[in-house]
Design an enzyme around this catalytic site. Structure first.
Site, short mmCIF file in Angstrom:
data_model
loop_
_atom_site.label_atom_id
_atom_site.label_comp_id
_atom_site.label_asym_id
_atom_site.label_seq_id
_atom_site.Cartn_x
_atom_site.Cartn_y
_atom_site.Cartn_z
N GLU A 328 0.80 -1.23 0.00
CA GLU A 328 0.00 0.00 0.00
C GLU A 328 0.83 1.28 0.00
O GLU A 328 0.55 2.22 0.73
CB GLU A 328 -0.96 -0.01 1.19
CG GLU A 328 -1.99 -1.12 1.08
CD GLU A 328 -3.08 -1.05 2.15
OE1 GLU A 328 -4.26 -1.01 1.76
OE2 GLU A 328 -2.75 -1.04 3.34
N TYR A 329 1.85 1.31 -0.84
CA TYR A 329 2.58 2.56 -1.03
C TYR A 329 1.85 3.33 -2.12
O TYR A 329 1.51 2.76 -3.16
CB TYR A 329 4.03 2.28 -1.44
CG TYR A 329 4.92 3.49 -1.38
CD1 TYR A 329 5.27 4.07 -0.17
CD2 TYR A 329 5.42 4.07 -2.57
CE1 TYR A 329 6.08 5.19 -0.11
CE2 TYR A 329 6.25 5.19 -2.51
CZ TYR A 329 6.57 5.75 -1.29
OH TYR A 329 7.38 6.85 -1.23
#
Ligand code: NAG
Ligand code: NAG
Ligand code: NAG
Ligand code: NAG
Ligand code: NAG
Ligand code: NAG
Ligand code: NAG
Ligand code: NAG
Ligand code: NAG
Ligand code: NAG
Ligand code: NAG
Ligand code: NAG
Length: 709
Positions: A328-329
């Site tokens: 989840e960057y």
């Protein structure tokens, strides 16, 4: 060797064969008769293999065949089967003979040799186990235990072989947003191992959701964020400020070796460059201005800092693969890919280990300007909005692990996921073959074109995660176990390649859970009747320090308190102790007492135990894992009271005298936006009343514990 050897669920050889019960299911077995384990008095490990170890698995600390045999012997003693453990050259009557065979005889779904296969032969006077490796032999010992439990101490005659279809089988625990004591992790490994899971992925750093719509910079820098490893190395000074909620190297070693002793590898994860507040709270300059939970990868110190963290902790990890998170960057994709490849290089160069990441930014081989992640980085798929495992990864030759969120758990409450594993989904399989059962190669149970074939070698297996989105006070430790209690066996069956049906599952689990060695997660206490403990201090009660239990169970206690004329205990810097520690679901704990004074109005301890403490703060409070769960009620002074604490299923209540029950609840903070109330399932504290720092004085008339609510 037998002709027909396939992965789990296949049958071979035996004359009249039936599918044997077990989790995972095993092939098997003829119906001619059964061996009673009471005939077994020894385990004999074939001498030439006693010190052999399996080097093909993920662990770097594989136990020897002898060591697995010794653990098995202890497990059998728990079934009241007293066996010696020795080395020898052949099987003999009354023994379980453990040896190794040709790994080529045991093939996984992709037709590759598996070190985890085994053969089991049960005759009328002995059992022979042949493992493809010591780990394979260990899984055979789980089969022996399970069959003995299901067969009331007997095992059907017959021979069969059994091999897991997939190499990576297990669970992932978010220990970043919730601390768990080492023993809890070790006991979870024992539970997993009983069902032949081999991987426990432990997520060691994270933070609560950094709600950038609401939080100021100061609030983000103060948000709950933890890094769970504790090192005194100057290189990481200041990274972790919570020693009591961390693992020292010694503790982490103990966790890894205790799990390895039961065939389970701890796969550690240190998460970056997303979910990275622990690092940004340490070095705020490394955070992205608009979301401090993301690392600014282009800052010149970011990659060197994460390399330092890995250099510090790599020597702690006894596994061939480590997990660097990379989930989840949401900032620059090329920065992200550079970050992942830099970590892959660093970790390979320093420790010769491979890395794994969460599926986040899929590769692109048509864009010449795109920096792709190395193909030797394995990818853990979790959601189709992040990637398509078949098209993005498998067709591009990446190995992939199925962690699809079908089996996600968010502890206690979530807007998106259930609080327990969706067990029924394990019985809904591949649409390619008209449904049936789910297996790790099924990423998408709704659209068959998203799934590879069953024999796809790039599918490593499956790991099912549990996330603690709402932090440390949403649950007590054991609620994680209960969230997984049915999920672990249900998933383990299909991860292995078993074919247990939905309508058989719960009945078999109910039988098996009567003895799952190496753990005490449900905190049961044996008892003759529903009354577990009964101390009643009334007239005529003996005045010595021994306290006799009238339940019939003999749980006698001790007290150095003096007595009133009427026999009750006078609590004044003295203690009443029981031989018990803690009681899990269900229970009623009743303390009949009188409070004459409260010396400590914020933390008086009425009774404490292994898992929890009943306190007056001054309201009635259960304290567990550093958190207080408070009721509004307080207790009156100078009146005889019956205070009952009731654990009923996943809820806990208190009742004063015969009044109405009040429920212990938690108030969970939801992303800084609002609160949600949730039930708490807290174990009964049943070990010690009073003590020097109890903070109250009074009299005790009775202490009772029942296993009903
Ligand atoms: C188990 O067997 C050993 C000998 O093999 C004996 O010394 C020991 O007392 C036995 N233990 C129990 C609890 O029966
Ligand atoms: C097993 O080995 C022992 C010791 O070498 C020997 O005396 C015995 O005859 C062997 N038994 C069988 C069944 O081969
Ligand atoms: C065990 O099996 C063997 C070989 O089939 C047979 O000779 C023997 O009589 C059996 N023993 C018992 C106690 O059933
Ligand atoms: C299990 O075996 C014991 C003796 O070992 C026997 O007393 C008991 O009745 C058996 N139980 C069942 C359900 O067969
Ligand atoms: C890969 O990059 C090309 C060129 O930028 C783009 O057209 C294409 O949509 C990208 N493919 C994927 C799968 O993102
Ligand atoms: C995939 O990897 C294997 C082994 O690393 C290699 O032999 C094969 O050529 C690769 N295939 C493609 C399409 O890249
Ligand atoms: C509590 O137990 C009930 C009934 O078994 C179940 O429906 C509910 O989902 C459980 N809640 C949690 C948070 O596990
Ligand atoms: C109350 O008990 C707590 C916990 O033991 C302790 O920290 C605190 O100092 C005590 N307060 C008083 C007034 O004794
Ligand atoms: C660790 O200590 C801190 C500070 O005393 C306390 O707030 C926290 O609750 C403790 N954590 C646990 C798990 O006991
Ligand atoms: C305690 O009191 C507060 C405030 O009156 C109320 O909102 C809450 O529901 C009460 N809690 C319980 C457990 O009764
Ligand atoms: C509670 O009720 C029971 C029977 O209903 C009675 O025996 C007992 O004395 C009552 N206890 C209190 C403290 O009122
Ligand atoms: C739990 O933690 C949240 C912060 O995340 C806090 O707002 C809430 O009051 C706590 N609840 C309890 C019961 O301690």
């Amino acid at each position: 060797m037998h002709g027909l050897l396939r992965f789990g669920g296949s049958l071979l050889l035996a004359s009249v064969s039936v599918q044997a019960r077990g989790i995972p299911t095993i092939p098997l077995v003829d119906t001619d008769g059964k061996l009673s384990l009471s005939k077994i008095s020894s385990i004999v490990v074939e001498s030439q293999y006693a010190e052999s170890t399996d080097t093909k698995g993920e662990t770097l600390i594989p136990p020897s065949l002898r060591s697995f045999a010794q653990t098995f012997a202890e497990d059998l003693r728990g079934l009241h089967i007293n066996v010696s453990c020795k080395t020898g050259v052949n099987a003999s009557a009354g023994s379980i003979f453990l040896t190794l065979g040709e790994p080529g005889a045991y093939l996984d779904v992709a037709g590759r040799e598996s070190a985890e296969g085994y053969s089991l032969s049960v005759s009328n006077d002995s059992i022979k186990i042949v493992g493809a490796s010591p780990l394979g032999a260990w899984w055979a010992t789980r089969t022996v235990l399970q069959q003995a439990i299901l067969g009331n101490g007997t095992i059907p005659y017959g021979s069969f072989s059994d091999t897991p279809g997939w190499k990576t089988r297990g669970m992932m625990l978010d220990a970043g947003r919730h601390y768990y004591p080492p023993d809890f992790l070790i006991e979870m490994c024992a539970y997993m191992s009983f069902f032949k899971q081999n991987t426990f992925h432990v997520h060691l750093s994270d933070n609560l959701y950094n709600n950038i719509k609401i939080y100021s910079r100061e609030r983000s820098l103060d948000l709950y964020a933890r890094f769970r490893l504790w090192s005194d190395d100057d290189a990481v000074a200041g990274l972790n400020n919570y020693k009591n909620e961390s693992y020292t190297r010694e503790q982490f070693d103990e966790i890894q070796s205790a799990c390895a002793a039961r065939g389970v590898t701890i796969l550690p994860e240190i998460e970056a460059p997303g979910h990275s507040l622990p690092f940004v709270q340490w070095k705020p300059e490394l955070g992205l201005e608009d979301d401090l939970s993301l690392l600014n990868i282009s800052h010149p110190e970011t990659i060197p800092t994460m390399k330092t963290v890995w250099s510090t902790f790599l020597p702690w990890f006894h596994t061939k693969t480590v997990h660097i998170g990379a989930d989840e960057y949401t900032s620059e994709v090329n920065d992200y890919n550079i970050f992942v490849n830099s970590m892959a290089d660093h970790i390979h160069n320093e420790a010769n280990k491979s890395i794994r990441i969460w599926g986040t930014f899929p590769p692109n081989y048509t864009d010449p300007g795109y920096i792709n992640i190395y193909k030797n980085v394995s990818v853990q798929h979790w959601e189709f909005f992040e990637d398509n495992p078949l098209y993005d990864y498998i067709l591009n030759n990446y190995t992939i692990l199925n962690s699809d969120d079908t089996y996600y758990v968010v502890n206690k409450w979530s807007g998106s996921y259930p609080p327990q594993v969706n067990v029924s989904a394990t019985f809904i399989g591949n649409p390619n073959t008209g449904g049936g059962l789910w297996y790790p190669y099924v990423f998408d149970a709704h659209n068959s074109s998203n799934n590879p074939t069953r024999d796809e070698p790039l599918v490593l297996g499956e790991i099912a995660p549990l996330w603690n989105d709402y932090g440390p006070n949403a649950t007590v430790y054991s609620e994680t176990f209960y969230a997984w209690r049915r999920g672990i066996p249900a998933l383990a069956d299909k991860q292995w390649g078993g074919n247990l049906a939905a309508n058989e599952f719960d009945a078999i689990l109910e039988e098996l859970r009567t003895y799952i060695p190496g753990q005490n997660l449900e905190r049961p206490i044996p008892s003759v009747t529903s009354t577990i403990l009964d101390y009643s201090f009334d007239e005529g009660y003996p005045t010595g320090s021994a306290v006799s239990d009238r339940s019939g169970n003999g749980y006698d206690g001790n007290s150095d308190c003096s007595r009133t004329e009427k026999g009750s205990l006078l609590v004044k810097e003295c203690t009443l102790t029981t031989p018990l520690l803690s009681k899990g679901r269900d229970y009623t704990l009743t303390l009949s007492f009188l409070l004459s004074s409260l010396g400590n109005t914020t933390d008086a301890m009425l009774i404490s135990g292994l898992d929890s403490t009943l306190m007056l703060t001054p309201s009635i409070t259960l304290f567990q894992g550093g958190n207080h769960y408070r009721l509004n009620s307080t207790l009156a002074l100078n009146q005889r009271l019956d205070l009952s604490i009731i654990g009923r299923g996943n809820q806990t209540f208190a009742r004063i005298n015969n009044g109405t029950e009040e429920e212990f609840l938690t108030k969970m903070g939801i992303n800084g936006e609002r609160f949600e109330w949730g039930p708490m399932a807290i174990e009964a504290p049943v070990n010690k009343v009073g003590g020097e720092n109890a903070g109250w004085r009074g009299e005790i008339y009775a202490l009772k514990l029942k296993n009903v609510a």
